[in-house]
Design a protein around this motif. Structure first.
Motif, mmCIF file in Angstrom:
data_model
loop_
_atom_site.group_PDB
_atom_site.id
_atom_site.type_symbol
_atom_site.label_atom_id
_atom_site.label_comp_id
_atom_site.label_asym_id
_atom_site.label_seq_id
_atom_site.Cartn_x
_atom_site.Cartn_y
_atom_site.Cartn_z
ATOM 1 N N ARG A 226 0.807 -1.213 0.000
ATOM 2 C CA ARG A 226 0.000 0.000 0.000
ATOM 3 C C ARG A 226 0.844 1.268 0.000
ATOM 4 N N ASP A 227 1.833 1.344 0.888
ATOM 5 C CA ASP A 227 2.624 2.570 1.003
ATOM 6 C C ASP A 227 3.276 2.923 -0.323
ATOM 7 N N ARG A 228 3.846 1.928 -0.984
ATOM 8 C CA ARG A 228 4.536 2.184 -2.241
ATOM 9 C C ARG A 228 3.556 2.602 -3.328
ATOM 10 N N LEU A 229 2.412 1.916 -3.396
ATOM 11 C CA LEU A 229 1.416 2.260 -4.407
ATOM 12 C C LEU A 229 0.929 3.694 -4.236
ATOM 13 N N VAL A 230 0.621 4.071 -3.004
ATOM 14 C CA VAL A 230 0.127 5.427 -2.748
ATOM 15 C C VAL A 230 1.212 6.456 -3.056
ATOM 16 N N ALA A 231 2.416 6.226 -2.560
ATOM 17 C CA ALA A 231 3.507 7.185 -2.765
ATOM 18 C C ALA A 231 3.810 7.369 -4.245
ATOM 19 N N GLU A 232 3.825 6.281 -5.006
ATOM 20 C CA GLU A 232 4.115 6.377 -6.438
ATOM 21 C C GLU A 232 3.070 7.228 -7.151
ATOM 22 N N ARG A 233 1.813 7.051 -6.803
ATOM 23 C CA ARG A 233 0.766 7.796 -7.476
ATOM 24 C C ARG A 233 0.784 9.269 -7.093
ATOM 25 N N ILE A 234 1.111 9.572 -5.869
ATOM 26 C CA ILE A 234 1.208 10.975 -5.466
ATOM 27 C C ILE A 234 2.404 11.637 -6.143
ATOM 28 N N ALA A 235 3.530 10.951 -6.178
ATOM 29 C CA ALA A 235 4.723 11.515 -6.802
ATOM 30 C C ALA A 235 4.495 11.773 -8.294
ATOM 31 N N ALA A 236 3.669 10.954 -8.934
ATOM 32 C CA ALA A 236 3.427 11.087 -10.372
ATOM 33 C C ALA A 236 2.316 12.079 -10.693
ATOM 34 N N SER A 237 1.577 12.532 -9.685
ATOM 35 C CA SER A 237 0.454 13.433 -9.942
ATOM 36 C C SER A 237 0.954 14.866 -10.124
ATOM 37 N N PRO A 238 0.296 15.652 -10.988
ATOM 38 C CA PRO A 238 0.705 17.044 -11.187
ATOM 39 C C PRO A 238 0.469 17.859 -9.922
ATOM 40 N N PRO A 239 1.351 18.794 -9.623
ATOM 41 C CA PRO A 239 1.236 19.578 -8.389
ATOM 42 C C PRO A 239 0.188 20.677 -8.498
ATOM 43 N N ASP A 240 -1.050 20.292 -8.722
ATOM 44 C CA ASP A 240 -2.125 21.271 -8.766
ATOM 45 C C ASP A 240 -3.346 20.683 -8.073
ATOM 46 N N GLY A 241 -4.252 21.536 -7.684
ATOM 47 C CA GLY A 241 -5.444 21.084 -6.983
ATOM 48 C C GLY A 241 -5.173 20.891 -5.504
ATOM 49 N N PRO A 242 -6.229 20.752 -4.730
ATOM 50 C CA PRO A 242 -6.078 20.581 -3.280
ATOM 51 C C PRO A 242 -5.300 19.303 -2.942
ATOM 52 N N LEU A 243 -4.515 19.378 -1.883
ATOM 53 C CA LEU A 243 -3.746 18.208 -1.464
ATOM 54 C C LEU A 243 -4.659 17.033 -1.143
ATOM 55 N N VAL A 244 -5.793 17.290 -0.480
ATOM 56 C CA VAL A 244 -6.669 16.178 -0.103
ATOM 57 C C VAL A 244 -7.220 15.469 -1.336
ATOM 58 N N ARG A 245 -7.387 16.203 -2.443
ATOM 59 C CA ARG A 245 -7.869 15.558 -3.661
ATOM 60 C C ARG A 245 -6.803 14.626 -4.221
ATOM 61 N N ARG A 246 -5.579 15.085 -4.267
ATOM 62 C CA ARG A 246 -4.498 14.264 -4.810
ATOM 63 C C ARG A 246 -4.226 13.049 -3.938
ATOM 64 N N ILE A 247 -4.214 13.264 -2.638
ATOM 65 C CA ILE A 247 -3.992 12.140 -1.720
ATOM 66 C C ILE A 247 -5.160 11.170 -1.790
ATOM 67 N N GLY A 248 -6.369 11.703 -1.788
ATOM 68 C CA GLY A 248 -7.549 10.848 -1.863
ATOM 69 C C GLY A 248 -7.577 10.015 -3.125
ATOM 70 N N ARG A 249 -7.216 10.634 -4.258
ATOM 71 C CA ARG A 249 -7.180 9.891 -5.516
ATOM 72 C C ARG A 249 -6.191 8.733 -5.430
ATOM 73 N N ALA A 250 -5.028 9.007 -4.839
ATOM 74 C CA ALA A 250 -4.010 7.957 -4.704
ATOM 75 C C ALA A 250 -4.507 6.823 -3.813
ATOM 76 N N LEU A 251 -5.216 7.153 -2.741
ATOM 77 C CA LEU A 251 -5.744 6.120 -1.841
ATOM 78 C C LEU A 251 -6.794 5.264 -2.542
ATOM 79 N N VAL A 252 -7.656 5.908 -3.335
ATOM 80 C CA VAL A 252 -8.694 5.163 -4.068
ATOM 81 C C VAL A 252 -8.057 4.234 -5.095
ATOM 82 N N GLU A 253 -7.083 4.753 -5.846
ATOM 83 C CA GLU A 253 -6.450 3.939 -6.883
ATOM 84 C C GLU A 253 -5.658 2.777 -6.275
ATOM 85 N N ALA A 254 -4.972 3.027 -5.163
ATOM 86 C CA ALA A 254 -4.219 1.954 -4.507
ATOM 87 C C ALA A 254 -5.164 0.879 -3.987
ATOM 88 N N ALA A 255 -6.301 1.287 -3.426
ATOM 89 C CA ALA A 255 -7.273 0.314 -2.924
ATOM 90 C C ALA A 255 -7.821 -0.537 -4.059
#
Length: 224
Positions: free
Chosen positions: A68-97
């Protein structure tokens, strides 16, 4: 030749880890976590206790360790630095799940190449059994909190320069901690309902309840 052997070793290591964890979770579920020893897990898996400890340094890790940690971190690192942080983190959590519950074979692993084995139902059932053990076993509940702290730090680290400096790091930690609280609520409900709901959608609902529908816009299968 050396380059060709490395992926093979990683795949064999991942298969061994999955096999050991599968036997451990089965025994913990059948006999009880506290009543089952690491030696018994090793015997069921057909390996030595030393091999079990090589892959899982503690008994708790037999339940808690995943990618899980690696999947979430990889998706956050690859996401563009725009939009609210909770949206980017939330998206990574949903995709990892979605990958963890559905066996999405990204070929990666938790610190060493664990990936899905191509059996979505088996991956889902293993995740569900692990969550039930986490919820019902006091020692695992305590360690699960520790693992969330580690995931929170992994999220902040994945943000890189965006979380550099005391104030930016503070905001990143706050956003990650809040998203993980929503994730935990969704995981508990999913386990209590025997996995009947769609886990990524349930996580998206928890995030939306905490932050509003806009918090999960853009998440795979969770657009509002």
């Amino acid at each position: 030749m050396t380059e060709g052997r490395s992926p093979l070793r990683a795949r064999l290591r991942a298969e061994t880890r999955r096999m050991i964890q599968g036997h451990a979770v089965r025994l913990f579920t059948e006999r009880g976590y506290d009543a089952t020893t690491v030696t018994e897990v090793a015997e069921a898996a057909g390996v030595s206790p030393m091999t079990v400890y090589r892959h899982f340094p503690t008994k708790e890790d037999l339940v808690l360790v995943d990618r899980r940690d690696r999947l979430v971190a990889e998706r956050i690192a690859a996401s563009p630095p725009d939009g609210p942080l909770v949206r980017r983190i939330g998206r990574a959590l949903v995709e990892a799940a979605a990958l963890l519950a559905g066996g999405g074979g990204d070929g990666g692993g938790d610190g060493g190449g664990d990936g899905g084995d191509g059996d979505p139902e088996r991956d889902r059932d293993l995740l569900l059994a692990r969550l039930r053990l986490m919820i019902s076993t006091p020692a695992l509940r305590a360690r699960h909190l520790d693992s969330n702290v580690a995931l929170q730090q992994a999220i902040v680290d994945a943000l890189g320069a965006e979380a550099a400096g005391p104030e930016a790091a503070f905001r990143a930690h706050a956003a990650a901690g809040a998203c993980l609280a929503a994730l935990h609520t969704a995981l508990v409900r999913w386990a209590e309902e025997d996995g009947r709901a769609d886990l990524p959608e349930l996580i998206a609902q928890a995030l939306a309840a905490a932050f509003g529908d806009d918090a999960v816009a853009g998440a795979d299968g969770a657009d509002r």
